[in-house]
Scaffold this active site. Structure first.
Site, PDB file in Angstrom:
ATOM      1  CD  GLU A 103      -3.261  -0.866   0.389  1.00  0.00           C
ATOM      2  OE1 GLU A 103      -3.424   0.470   0.047  1.00  0.00           O
ATOM      3  OE2 GLU A 103      -3.257  -2.227  -0.448  1.00  0.00           O
ATOM      4  CB  SER A 135     -55.183 -25.883  29.594  1.00  0.00           C
ATOM      5  OG  SER A 135     -56.102 -25.481  28.939  1.00  0.00           O
TER       6      SER A 135
END
Lengths: 786, 157
Positions: free
Chosen positions: A202, A482
């Site tokens: 780079e 229930s």
């Protein structure tokens, strides 16, 4: 005032007039030259002042951003660490899975941190250093001996140990809105070859330039021409950092100038190491769903499942290759491109003498193997994360959770979560195979907690466990059916008017409301069963008996019992609540059953164990919170009824599989729109819901739709029998509910449990006992054989 | 002879197996008053006194270190880790309650002690639990309830 203002103007015009009158034609160029320079200097001065001001402004910007916290660091959320101690129930299968989920690799000798090896019953684990909430622990080499499904002994370098913790699994982050995620690394933790590879590809003159490099640009152009394509960029690392860090991505000349100026300023203030470290942490290296992967620290974790310091040469080069284009060179999606780029970088490194020719050949020869992005260590747990975030926001600001890099330690047990996910997946597919009309229509939600501490061990918000979406465990509002019944029976037992053997009527019942509307509940089998015991009514989940019982006790009493058990939210004052026409979320149902499972102690279900700062300082740690709401003996009495549901009632399918005492209740709402199951063993409570998002009826009930999920999940987790209820005493009871003295062998009677408190109300009737020859004294043909 | 050898080998094998048997950790171990820390001039002597499961003992030792540095929150962290190993061990809940009292969290102390009482299987242990419970109640201004607990201790001893 006006006169005074006008004066200078008059003077100026006078002087201009006089100078033009005095001037001659010959002198004019000199004057022009003179005035040009004068203007030039004046403008230069103004420009310099403006430039200086602009530089001061830029400088302030650079320093402000670079000196404080450079990044918003998302909070990192961890599962509970697996704590090992002699006697802990732990299968080899679980240990291996937990290690792999925390990104530990199997190796021959576990010689590096983050690896493990198995030798028969012995496991060698090289645990990484980890900042636990009660202190950072260094890397540690461990030897664990597993025997008969339990941890037998533990050693480390110091000798035998009583207790060690493994590294917890990362389960997600709390990200800022741009979803940038990163794991900060210090320069000295990054392998030198990674840094060398980065600089060589780079910015070769990084250590020589002042932020911008003319030579660098020229060299890059030359290299690109030689290679016949872009192999190097012209921007220095400093410029790239400035571009990502301070500026937008627009490509204009003025922005390029600004980038150059800021690069120079950055280099003026900070040394190369600081700039390099910032670059290593800033750079964008990929995308994982909503998460943007920034920096080499997280990239190493994401692509290779290891910390940056554990990277090999080839892996370092692969990551450096991503700088040029994270998506174009993605090693998972484009392995050929990524490998070409990696090999090019390795070639450059060898060319510059950073690595030897031999190293290059070896590294280039390696296959490009990446860790799976769907592995547990990288996937997220959206349902659990949502609840954890919600609970964290009671004590923390969202902005801090998104930016301060906090470490969040949670209660999630990945092994249990895994069991629940697998169970839900398998059983829903099985249900859909049986009922093809409902294919891909069934949804589910589940909550598993620890019975004694209320810690949430698993949470499922959808059958697609890994997707962020509607979280049914928290946000679905469905009729609990229930599942509400234990509250009615508890209210009955608490009233002092009933015990488990009290006969109650299961005959048609009609309740007329204030507005004249009639409520006439039916049983699931559409039959009425005459007189039944209280125990049988719960065991068989009889609606008519329960409705009549609830009306006898009183709606208000039942509602206050529901509140006592911890059910929050709206409870409408209608008789139909007795059979569960209350909209609740699975999490609320779990909170309600938690009070039953933990013997009457109401516990807020919690997900957070501790929170620490990025440097390991503990901000908060949470311990058990419990409030006694119901007498424990009474709760054991209620639990007897729920154990009968499993023993021989609507949940007897569990008994067939596990054959140990468990407590549970099935639930089905009107027209079978919701199938529920809540049950607990000695360690965990699990609540499962199955239904359709469009609230359409299904061909399954609680026992056929939701029970199989619980059974499948708990078969994986392992069940532990409920202990005997110490607070209960057993008495024979006649069919009319009359107690007989203990030891009375009356053939008409059956044994039922009572609390000491209940025995104050019901006295055994000694005279009623018709002791006959005990059946146990009769010898059967079997006894004659031996 | 062969029989004898086989028998000896079998016996050796069985002996080996029995030595290596791994016993599970009880959620509710049999805990007595000896597992509680002693009192010394009105103060709790040390959190790590008594015989415990090795893992629990290790955490008690860490909690005791934190106590010596008066880091109560930290001590509580270790004790809660011990609780997760043996969630129904009254001796752990007792220590958590005592540390909670040092943190002025009397309500939490009360609830922990009430929970410990559910799991206590020994009268002397329950008496010690009740005495601390009385303190936790006093600290909340519930003096009647505190007195009731003290009276129960006296009547049972």
């Amino acid at each position: 005032m006006a006169a005074r203002k006008r004066k200078p103007t008059t003077a100026a015009s006078k002087s201009r007039k006089s100078s033009s009158a005095r001037g001659s034609k010959a002198k004019r160029p000199a004057v022009r030259k003179f005035s040009f320079w004068r203007w030039f200097w004046r403008l230069s001065a103004v420009f310099s002042v403006l430039l200086a001001a602009y530089l001061v402004y830029l400088d302030a910007q650079v320093r402000e951003r670079f000196e404080g916290n450079k990044w918003d660091l998302p909070a990192k959320v961890y599962a509970r660490p697996l704590t090992l101690y002699p006697g802990l129930a732990l299968s080899a299968q679980q240990l291996k899975a937990e290690l792999q989920w925390a990104d530990y690799r199997s190796s021959a000798d576990a010689a590096v941190a983050g690896s493990f090896a198995r030798r028969g019953d012995d496991w060698l684990i090289y645990r990484r250093a980890f900042p636990f909430w009660d202190g950072a622990e260094p890397a540690r080499q461990l030897r664990i001996e597993l025997k008969q499904g339990r941890v037998a002994r533990i050693w480390d370098a110091q000798g035998e140990q009583a207790l060690v913790r493994l590294e917890p699994q990362y389960i997600g982050g709390i990200f800022p809105s741009h979803n940038e995620d990163r794991e900060l690394v210090r320069l000295d933790n990054v392998p030198p070859e990674l840094i060398a590879a980065l600089i060589i590809t780079e910015d070769q003159s990084f250590f020589d330039h002042w932020g911008i490099s003319v030579r660098g640009i020229a060299r890059a152009m030359l290299a690109n021409m030689r290679a016949g394509g872009m192999v190097q960029g012209g921007s220095t690392l400093t410029q790239q950092l400035v571009k990502n860090f301070f500026l937008t991505s627009e490509r204009t000349l003025s922005r390029k100038a600004q980038e150059a100026l800021m690069s120079i300023l950055l280099e003026l203030h900070y040394d190369k190491e600081a700039i390099l470290q910032a670059y290593l942490n800033e750079v964008y290296l990929g995308q994982a769903g909503r998460r943007a992967i920034h920096g080499f620290g997280l990239a190493a974790r994401f692509y290779f499942g290891k910390s940056v310091r554990e990277l090999t040469l080839a892996e370092s080069a692969t990551l450096v290759g991503l700088v040029k284009g994270a998506s174009y060179y993605n090693p998972r999606r484009h392995p050929r491109r990524a490998k070409q780029r990696r090999d090019l970088i390795l070639g450059l490194m060898a060319q510059h003498g950073i690595i030897s020719e031999q190293q290059r050949i070896r590294a280039q020869g390696q296959a490009l193997t990446t860790a799976s992005p769907r592995r547990a260590g990288q996937r997220e747990y959206p349902a659990f994360l949502e609840l954890a975030k919600k609970q964290l926001q009671r004590d923390y600001r969202l902005a801090d959770l998104q930016s301060e890099g906090l470490n969040i330690f949670t209660t999630l047990d990945p092994w249990i979560q895994h069991a629940v996910e697998q169970a839900a997946d398998e059983e829903l597919q099985r249900l859909e195979r049986r009922h093809p009309k409902h294919k891909d229509q069934l949804e589910t939600a589940a909550v598993v907690t620890s019975v004694d501490g209320g810690e949430i061990r698993a949470l499922l918000g959808s059958r697609k466990a890994e997707f962020f979406g509607f979280n049914r465990a928290l946000n679905a509002r469905r009729q609990m059916g229930s599942l509400v019944k234990p509250a009615v029976y508890l209210a009955a037992l608490q009233s002092g008017r009933y015990h488990w053997a009290t006969p109650i009527s299961d005959r048609p019942v009609v309740v007329t409301g204030q507005g004249g509307q009639r409520w006439a509940p039916k049983n699931y089998d559409m039959q009425s069963h005459g007189d039944v015991t209280l125990e049988a009514a719960l065991r068989r989940s009889l609606n008519q008996a329960t409705a009549r019982l609830g009306m006898n006790i009183g709606l208000e009493t039942v509602v206050s019992t529901l509140r006592q058990l911890g059910l929050e939210g709206d409870i409408p004052p209608y008789p139909s609540i007795l059979l569960g026409s209350i909209d609740t979320s699975p999490l609320e149902v779990a909170g309600f059953y938690q009070t039953i499972a933990s013997q009457g102690f109401h516990m807020p279900l919690r997900t957070i164990e501790a929170v620490t700062t990025v440097d390991g300082h503990t901000l908060s740690s949470y311990a058990i919170e419990a409030e006694q709401r119901v007498d424990p003996a009474l709760m054991q009495w209620l639990r007897y009824g729920l154990e009968q549901v499993v023993d021989s009632g609507t949940a007897r399918a569990l008994q067939q599989q596990f054959n140990v005492p468990l407590a549970a209740k099935t639930g089905t709402s009107d027209e079978q729109r919701d199938a529920w199951f809540a049950g607990f063993d000695n360690r965990h409570l699990g609540v499962f819901w199955v239904g359709r998002d469009d609230n359409q009826p299904m061909p399954v009930a609680g026992s056929s739709g939701a029970l199989p999920l619980w059974r499948n999940a708990f078969a994986r987790i392992g069940v532990e029998a409920l202990p005997e209820a110490a607070a209960l005493q057993w008495y024979p009871v006649l069919a009319d509910g009359q107690l007989l003295p203990q030891g009375c062998r009356d053939r008409r009677a059956s044994e039922y449990p009572f609390t000491a408190q209940a025995l104050k109300t019901w006295q055994p009737d000694v005279a009623a006992c018709q002791s006959e020859a005990s059946p146990t004294e009769e010898k059967s043909w079997f006894d004659w054989l031996f | 002879m062969v029989r004898l050898v086989v028998l000896a080998a079998l016996l050796a094998l069985l002996a080996g197996c029995s030595n290596q048997a791994v016993y599970p950790v009880a959620m509710q171990p049999e805990v007595g008053v000896e597992q509680l820390p002693r009192w010394h001039s009105g103060m709790l002597a040390a959190l790590d006194q008594g015989q415990h499961h090795p893992a629990v003992a290790a955490l008690f030792a860490q909690a005791e270190q934190a106590r010596q540095q008066r880091q109560w929150q930290r001590a509580l962290t270790y004790l809660d880790q011990a609780r997760q190993i043996q969630p129904r061990n009254a001796a752990i809940l007792y220590r958590q309650a005592w540390v909670s009292l040092q943190l002025n969290e009397a309500n939490r102390a009360e609830q922990l002690l009430r929970r410990a009482l559910v799991f206590s299987q020994q009268p002397e242990l329950s008496q010690r639990l009740r005495l601390l419970l009385a303190e936790a109640l006093d600290a909340q201004g519930k003096s009647d309830a505190a007195e009731q607990q003290r009276r129960r201790v006296v009547s049972q001893s």
